[in-house]
Design an enzyme around this catalytic site. Structure first.
Site, PDB file in Angstrom:
ATOM      1  N   THR A  43       2.158   5.248   5.346  1.00 12.77           N
ATOM      2  CA  THR A  43       3.239   6.832   5.228  1.00 12.77           C
ATOM      3  C   THR A  43       4.549   7.616   6.191  1.00 12.77           C
ATOM      4  OG1 THR A  43       2.000   8.489   4.687  1.00 12.77           O
ATOM      5  CG2 THR A  43       1.867   7.424   3.191  1.00 12.77           C
ATOM      6  N   ASN A  45       5.935  10.266   7.599  1.00 12.21           N
ATOM      7  CA  ASN A  45       5.488  11.941   7.293  1.00 12.21           C
ATOM      8  C   ASN A  45       7.433  12.684   7.871  1.00 12.21           C
ATOM      9  OD1 ASN A  45       3.227  10.829   7.569  1.00 12.21           O
ATOM     10  ND2 ASN A  45       2.287  12.303   8.099  1.00 12.21           N
ATOM     11  N   GLU A 125       4.759  12.819   2.903  1.00 14.12           N
ATOM     12  CA  GLU A 125       5.329  11.956   3.017  1.00 14.12           C
ATOM     13  C   GLU A 125       4.953  10.461   1.793  1.00 14.12           C
ATOM     14  OE1 GLU A 125       0.538  10.608   3.903  1.00 14.12           O
ATOM     15  OE2 GLU A 125       0.426  12.850   4.514  1.00 14.12           O
TER      16      GLU A 125
HETATM   17  N1  RBF Z   1      -4.363  11.898  -1.047  1.00 10.07           N
HETATM   18  C1  RBF Z   1      -5.200  12.766  -1.366  1.00 10.07           C
HETATM   19  O1  RBF Z   1      -5.720  13.884  -0.752  1.00 10.07           O
HETATM   20  N2  RBF Z   1      -5.144  12.995  -3.279  1.00 10.07           N
HETATM   21  C2  RBF Z   1      -4.416  11.939  -4.044  1.00 10.07           C
HETATM   22  O2  RBF Z   1      -3.921  12.776  -4.949  1.00 10.07           O
HETATM   23  C3  RBF Z   1      -3.713  11.473  -2.914  1.00 10.07           C
HETATM   24  N3  RBF Z   1      -2.228  10.207  -3.337  1.00 10.07           N
HETATM   25  C4  RBF Z   1      -1.721   9.796  -2.820  1.00 10.07           C
HETATM   26  C5  RBF Z   1      -0.692   9.160  -4.034  1.00 10.07           C
HETATM   27  C6  RBF Z   1       0.764   8.183  -2.692  1.00 10.07           C
HETATM   28  C7  RBF Z   1       1.756   7.830  -3.697  1.00 10.07           C
HETATM   29  C8  RBF Z   1      -0.199   8.451  -1.638  1.00 10.07           C
HETATM   30  C9  RBF Z   1       1.048   7.604  -0.802  1.00 10.07           C
HETATM   31  C10 RBF Z   1      -0.616   9.148  -0.908  1.00 10.07           C
HETATM   32  C11 RBF Z   1      -1.302  10.811  -1.016  1.00 10.07           C
HETATM   33  N4  RBF Z   1      -2.447  10.835  -0.790  1.00 10.07           N
HETATM   34  C12 RBF Z   1      -3.240  11.861  -1.475  1.00 10.07           C
HETATM   35  C13 RBF Z   1      -2.305  10.921   0.333  1.00 10.07           C
HETATM   36  C14 RBF Z   1      -3.013   9.789   1.283  1.00 10.07           C
HETATM   37  O3  RBF Z   1      -4.490  10.843   1.536  1.00 10.07           O
HETATM   38  C15 RBF Z   1      -2.002  10.015   3.332  1.00 10.07           C
HETATM   39  O4  RBF Z   1      -1.621   9.837   2.890  1.00 10.07           O
HETATM   40  C16 RBF Z   1      -3.452   9.680   3.947  1.00 10.07           C
HETATM   41  O5  RBF Z   1      -4.042  10.929   3.853  1.00 10.07           O
HETATM   42  C17 RBF Z   1      -2.464   8.998   5.186  1.00 10.07           C
HETATM   43  O6  RBF Z   1      -1.881  10.589   5.515  1.00 10.07           O
HETATM   44  P1  ADP Z   2       1.132   9.085  10.197  1.00  8.31           P
HETATM   45  O1  ADP Z   2       0.640   9.678  10.013  1.00  8.31           O
HETATM   46  O2  ADP Z   2       1.270   8.992  12.207  1.00  8.31           O
HETATM   47  O3  ADP Z   2       2.240   8.743   9.367  1.00  8.31           O
HETATM   48  P2  ADP Z   2       0.526   6.559   9.367  1.00  8.31           P
HETATM   49  O4  ADP Z   2      -0.354   4.794   9.118  1.00  8.31           O
HETATM   50  O5  ADP Z   2       0.909   6.669   7.639  1.00  8.31           O
HETATM   51  O6  ADP Z   2       1.004   7.172  10.573  1.00  8.31           O
HETATM   52  O7  ADP Z   2       1.673   5.048   9.545  1.00  8.31           O
HETATM   53  C1  ADP Z   2       3.201   5.412   9.453  1.00  8.31           C
HETATM   54  C2  ADP Z   2       4.233   4.516  10.100  1.00  8.31           C
HETATM   55  O8  ADP Z   2       4.247   3.766   9.838  1.00  8.31           O
HETATM   56  C3  ADP Z   2       5.394   5.267   9.909  1.00  8.31           C
HETATM   57  O9  ADP Z   2       5.979   6.516  10.478  1.00  8.31           O
HETATM   58  C4  ADP Z   2       6.197   4.120   9.728  1.00  8.31           C
HETATM   59  O10 ADP Z   2       6.951   3.814  11.041  1.00  8.31           O
HETATM   60  C5  ADP Z   2       5.303   2.736   9.878  1.00  8.31           C
HETATM   61  N1  ADP Z   2       5.546   2.023   8.973  1.00  8.31           N
HETATM   62  C6  ADP Z   2       5.780   0.704   8.038  1.00  8.31           C
HETATM   63  N2  ADP Z   2       5.626  -0.022   7.318  1.00  8.31           N
HETATM   64  C7  ADP Z   2       5.682   1.488   6.496  1.00  8.31           C
HETATM   65  C8  ADP Z   2       5.670   1.534   4.637  1.00  8.31           C
HETATM   66  N3  ADP Z   2       5.892   0.628   3.465  1.00  8.31           N
HETATM   67  N4  ADP Z   2       6.029   2.606   4.809  1.00  8.31           N
HETATM   68  C9  ADP Z   2       5.758   4.124   5.973  1.00  8.31           C
HETATM   69  N5  ADP Z   2       5.789   3.924   6.685  1.00  8.31           N
HETATM   70  C10 ADP Z   2       5.798   2.303   6.932  1.00  8.31           C
HETATM   71 MG    MG Z   3       1.266   8.950   7.351  1.00  9.23          MG
END
Ligand code: RBF
Ligand code: ADP
Ligand code: MG
Length: 188
Positions: A43, A45, A125
């Site tokens: 994701t 951020n 995110e």
């Molecule tokens: N985290 C939660 O704790 N509860 C959720 O319902 C939840 N839903 C998510 C839905 C989507 C589409 C995405 C991309 C993330 C979601 N997450 C949720 C966040 C997830 O915990 C987070 O992306 C990771 O911790 C990485 O930062």
């Molecule tokens: P962080 O906690 O630092 O956000 P993540 O594990 O969520 O770490 O990884 C996020 C990073 O991965 C983004 O900042 C981006 O550079 C890269 N990335 C690669 N593919 C994707 C994607 N499909 N969606 C979002 N981020 C992506």
């Molecule tokens: Mg992230």
């Protein structure tokens, strides 16, 4: 049945409805790094402080829309995330090719405290629904929000969270293909 909280059924209208569409421009910072490593769902951020008041007043939950990436030449605007000591390489999107910066991608976005991980700060995110071969920390991102999918939930297992995110992705793709949503693919 498992013992996770039930995923509520939230009806999604055939066209974006109030308060959507919302449109934002921000840049990508680093988080805890759990998205890719723990869930296999990266994701991008974005700092809440760069987002509009209207956006910040949205309920925590899962949203969807379109986004576009752009190289960030104003690298001084990218500030480290408070309270997270984690070294990642910021390339500010300089490795994105012209195809990747001209494509409009669908996304699903999570706003909130990630109850599964017990975060202390609210995060915003964006999971871009596309496979990229390299990271783009520091890049600019323009995105819109066209609808709401569900509230944030707590889970007893990581697998249940991943399963729900995959349903979110399918849901977003289904609606973004509809005429009423696709019409906003250039509203960025
Ligand atoms: N985290 C939660 O704790 N509860 C959720 O319902 C939840 N839903 C998510 C839905 C989507 C589409 C995405 C991309 C993330 C979601 N997450 C949720 C966040 C997830 O915990 C987070 O992306 C990771 O911790 C990485 O930062
Ligand atoms: P962080 O906690 O630092 O956000 P993540 O594990 O969520 O770490 O990884 C996020 C990073 O991965 C983004 O900042 C981006 O550079 C890269 N990335 C690669 N593919 C994707 C994607 N499909 N969606 C979002 N981020 C992506
Ligand atoms: Mg992230």
């Amino acid at each position: 049945m498992n013992d996770n909280m039930a995923r509520p059924i939230v009806p999604i209208p055939d066209v974006p409805s109030e308060p959507y569409p919302l449109k934002e421009a921000s840049h990508i910072v680093s988080g805890f790094g759990r998205g890719s490593s723990d869930l296999g769902i990266p994701t991008a951020n974005v700092p809440i402080s760069t987002l509009s008041e209207e956006f910040r007043s949205l309920e925590p939950g899962v949203y969807f829309g379109f986004c576009r990436l752009k190289e960030n030449k104003q690298t001084e605007l990218v500030q480290p995330t408070k309270g997270i000591e984690r070294k990642v390489v910021f390339n500010y999107g300089c490795e994105l090719n012209s195809d990747q910066t001209s494509t409009v991608y669908p996304h699903v976005m999570s706003i909130g405290w990630n109850p599964f991980y017990n975060n202390k700060e609210k995060t915003a995110e964006i999971h871009i629904i596309n496979k990229f071969s390299s990271d783009f920390y520091g890049a600019n991102i323009n995105f819109n929000i066209l609808g709401y999918i569900r509230p944030e939930l707590d889970y007893t297992t990581k697998e249940a969270l991943i399963e729900d995110i995959n349903i979110d992705i399918k849901t977003a793709l289904k609606y973004l293909e509809k005429r009423g949503y696709k019409d906003f693919s250039e509203y960025l």
